[in-house]
Motif scaffolding. Structure first.
Motif, PDB file in Angstrom:
ATOM      1  N   ASP A 295       0.841  -1.146   0.005  1.00 44.60           N
ATOM      2  CA  ASP A 295      -0.045   0.132   0.008  1.00 44.60           C
ATOM      3  C   ASP A 295       0.957   1.112   0.132  1.00 44.60           C
ATOM      4  O   ASP A 295       1.935   1.315   0.655  1.00 44.60           O
ATOM      5  CB  ASP A 295      -0.982   0.128   1.182  1.00 44.60           C
ATOM      6  N   VAL A 296       0.466   2.318  -0.828  1.00 46.09           N
ATOM      7  CA  VAL A 296       0.941   3.439  -0.757  1.00 46.09           C
ATOM      8  C   VAL A 296       0.265   4.298   0.653  1.00 46.09           C
ATOM      9  O   VAL A 296      -0.803   4.042   0.782  1.00 46.09           O
ATOM     10  CB  VAL A 296       0.781   4.370  -1.876  1.00 46.09           C
ATOM     11  N   ALA A 297       1.238   4.860   1.396  1.00 47.50           N
ATOM     12  CA  ALA A 297       0.718   5.467   2.428  1.00 47.50           C
ATOM     13  C   ALA A 297      -0.326   6.294   2.186  1.00 47.50           C
ATOM     14  O   ALA A 297      -0.355   7.037   1.567  1.00 47.50           O
ATOM     15  CB  ALA A 297       2.002   6.223   3.335  1.00 47.50           C
ATOM     16  N   ASP A 298      -1.313   6.149   3.242  1.00 49.10           N
ATOM     17  CA  ASP A 298      -2.506   7.231   3.085  1.00 49.10           C
ATOM     18  C   ASP A 298      -2.535   8.265   4.156  1.00 49.10           C
ATOM     19  O   ASP A 298      -2.560   8.147   5.154  1.00 49.10           O
ATOM     20  CB  ASP A 298      -3.837   6.511   3.150  1.00 49.10           C
ATOM     21  N   PRO A 299      -2.020   9.504   3.741  1.00 45.21           N
ATOM     22  CA  PRO A 299      -1.469  10.454   4.704  1.00 45.21           C
ATOM     23  C   PRO A 299      -2.838  11.307   5.130  1.00 45.21           C
ATOM     24  O   PRO A 299      -2.776  12.220   6.173  1.00 45.21           O
ATOM     25  CB  PRO A 299      -0.804  11.578   4.066  1.00 45.21           C
ATOM     26  N   TRP A 300      -3.968  11.028   4.788  1.00 42.60           N
ATOM     27  CA  TRP A 300      -5.225  12.176   4.992  1.00 42.60           C
ATOM     28  C   TRP A 300      -5.592  12.070   6.675  1.00 42.60           C
ATOM     29  O   TRP A 300      -5.799  13.198   7.038  1.00 42.60           O
ATOM     30  CB  TRP A 300      -6.492  11.193   4.345  1.00 42.60           C
ATOM     31  N   TYR A 301      -5.294  11.238   7.272  1.00 42.79           N
ATOM     32  CA  TYR A 301      -5.733  11.330   8.770  1.00 42.79           C
ATOM     33  C   TYR A 301      -4.449  11.655   9.854  1.00 42.79           C
ATOM     34  O   TYR A 301      -4.740  11.823  10.829  1.00 42.79           O
ATOM     35  CB  TYR A 301      -6.333  10.195   9.412  1.00 42.79           C
ATOM     36  N   GLY A 302      -3.297  11.976   8.944  1.00 43.98           N
ATOM     37  CA  GLY A 302      -2.228  12.043   9.699  1.00 43.98           C
ATOM     38  C   GLY A 302      -1.739  13.519   9.715  1.00 43.98           C
ATOM     39  O   GLY A 302      -2.342  14.372   9.496  1.00 43.98           O
ATOM     40  N   ASP A 303      -0.451  13.972   9.812  1.00 39.17           N
ATOM     41  CA  ASP A 303      -0.045  15.266   9.920  1.00 39.17           C
ATOM     42  C   ASP A 303       0.756  15.672   8.499  1.00 39.17           C
ATOM     43  O   ASP A 303       0.859  14.712   7.745  1.00 39.17           O
ATOM     44  CB  ASP A 303       0.818  15.818  10.992  1.00 39.17           C
ATOM     45  N   GLN A 304       1.451  16.575   8.304  1.00 33.87           N
ATOM     46  CA  GLN A 304       1.772  16.955   6.854  1.00 33.87           C
ATOM     47  C   GLN A 304       3.148  15.927   6.607  1.00 33.87           C
ATOM     48  O   GLN A 304       3.163  15.718   5.486  1.00 33.87           O
ATOM     49  CB  GLN A 304       2.617  18.228   7.072  1.00 33.87           C
ATOM     50  N   ASP A 305       3.827  15.451   7.536  1.00 33.12           N
ATOM     51  CA  ASP A 305       4.575  14.387   7.318  1.00 33.12           C
ATOM     52  C   ASP A 305       4.353  13.393   6.572  1.00 33.12           C
ATOM     53  O   ASP A 305       5.095  12.676   5.703  1.00 33.12           O
ATOM     54  CB  ASP A 305       5.512  14.075   8.660  1.00 33.12           C
ATOM     55  N   GLY A 306       3.080  12.744   6.639  1.00 34.26           N
ATOM     56  CA  GLY A 306       2.652  11.486   5.864  1.00 34.26           C
ATOM     57  C   GLY A 306       2.743  12.145   4.267  1.00 34.26           C
ATOM     58  O   GLY A 306       2.930  11.050   3.688  1.00 34.26           O
ATOM     59  N   PHE A 307       2.523  13.094   4.136  1.00 33.58           N
ATOM     60  CA  PHE A 307       2.286  13.628   2.541  1.00 33.58           C
ATOM     61  C   PHE A 307       3.824  13.451   2.009  1.00 33.58           C
ATOM     62  O   PHE A 307       3.947  13.043   0.988  1.00 33.58           O
ATOM     63  CB  PHE A 307       2.082  14.965   2.308  1.00 33.58           C
ATOM     64  N   PHE A 308       4.885  13.769   2.771  1.00 33.31           N
ATOM     65  CA  PHE A 308       6.164  13.490   2.197  1.00 33.31           C
ATOM     66  C   PHE A 308       6.549  12.084   2.279  1.00 33.31           C
ATOM     67  O   PHE A 308       7.265  11.780   1.277  1.00 33.31           O
ATOM     68  CB  PHE A 308       6.976  14.055   3.257  1.00 33.31           C
ATOM     69  N   THR A 309       5.876  11.177   2.935  1.00 34.72           N
ATOM     70  CA  THR A 309       5.993  10.036   2.748  1.00 34.72           C
ATOM     71  C   THR A 309       5.310   9.342   1.705  1.00 34.72           C
ATOM     72  O   THR A 309       6.001   8.633   0.625  1.00 34.72           O
ATOM     73  CB  THR A 309       5.539   9.256   4.299  1.00 34.72           C
ATOM     74  N   THR A 310       4.254   9.728   1.453  1.00 36.00           N
ATOM     75  CA  THR A 310       3.631   9.400   0.329  1.00 36.00           C
ATOM     76  C   THR A 310       4.189   9.883  -1.037  1.00 36.00           C
ATOM     77  O   THR A 310       4.388   8.984  -2.051  1.00 36.00           O
ATOM     78  CB  THR A 310       2.211   9.774   0.293  1.00 36.00           C
ATOM     79  N   LEU A 311       4.821  10.991  -1.090  1.00 35.36           N
ATOM     80  CA  LEU A 311       5.315  11.557  -2.162  1.00 35.36           C
ATOM     81  C   LEU A 311       6.620  10.697  -2.432  1.00 35.36           C
ATOM     82  O   LEU A 311       6.827  10.207  -3.515  1.00 35.36           O
ATOM     83  CB  LEU A 311       5.834  12.944  -2.048  1.00 35.36           C
ATOM     84  N   ASP A 312       7.569  10.291  -1.346  1.00 34.09           N
ATOM     85  CA  ASP A 312       8.518   9.474  -1.289  1.00 34.09           C
ATOM     86  C   ASP A 312       8.082   8.088  -2.160  1.00 34.09           C
ATOM     87  O   ASP A 312       8.971   7.501  -2.916  1.00 34.09           O
ATOM     88  CB  ASP A 312       9.238   9.288  -0.235  1.00 34.09           C
ATOM     89  N   GLN A 313       7.101   7.619  -1.836  1.00 31.61           N
ATOM     90  CA  GLN A 313       6.712   5.996  -2.089  1.00 31.61           C
ATOM     91  C   GLN A 313       6.455   6.349  -3.694  1.00 31.61           C
ATOM     92  O   GLN A 313       6.615   5.499  -4.553  1.00 31.61           O
ATOM     93  CB  GLN A 313       5.622   5.714  -1.446  1.00 31.61           C
ATOM     94  N   VAL A 314       5.695   7.321  -4.033  1.00 30.57           N
ATOM     95  CA  VAL A 314       5.235   7.521  -5.580  1.00 30.57           C
ATOM     96  C   VAL A 314       6.341   7.769  -6.361  1.00 30.57           C
ATOM     97  O   VAL A 314       6.646   7.371  -7.239  1.00 30.57           O
ATOM     98  CB  VAL A 314       4.105   8.826  -5.516  1.00 30.57           C
TER      99      VAL A 314
END
Length: 134
Positions: A98-117
């Protein structure tokens, strides 16, 4: 194909909504333009016109498989997990892909998702080039 023609989800609850402002912040900082993108719902009709559908999570994959199962066999696209194209994810299966879903987390989750993408995109590009040549 423009970014606005790429469906973004299985359910219709986000259809028409713009990109999450937290994602826009991360994408803009990384040099991407998400200003004109809005969510669209994936439909069976849309899938029938494709030969490949890439799922971000196992839950999305299962929903895509349900949609595809209603199509005639000759119109069913292959379904792959997005991170299956990331060499670092080799050997992972199921929800581990799964690609990390940052929706319910903080801003850092969006960086994790971008890295995975970004880690998977070169593999997707290589796959598309190979399919176009073949």
């Amino acid at each position: 194909m423009t970014s606005s023609s790429i469906p973004g989800g299985i359910s219709d609850e986000e259809a028409g909504n713009p990109v999450d402002p937290r994602a826009v912040h991360v994408l803009t900082g990384a040099g991407y333009d998400a200003a004109d993108h809005s969510a669209r719902q994936v439909t069976g009709e849309w899938l029938a016109e494709r030969d490949l559908a890439i799922a971000m999570t196992q839950r999305h994959r299962e929903a895509l498989e349900r949609l595809v199962s209603r199509l005639p066999e000759e119109r069913r696209p292959e379904i792959r997990m997005f991170r299956s194209y990331d060499p670092a994810a080799d050997g992972l299966t199921g929800t581990d892909l799964d690609v990390a879903d940052p929706w319910y987390g903080d801003q850092d989750g969006f960086f994790t998702t971008l890295d995975q993408v970004e880690a998977a995109v070169p593999g997707i590009v290589d796959e598309m080039r190979s399919r176009l040549r073949g």
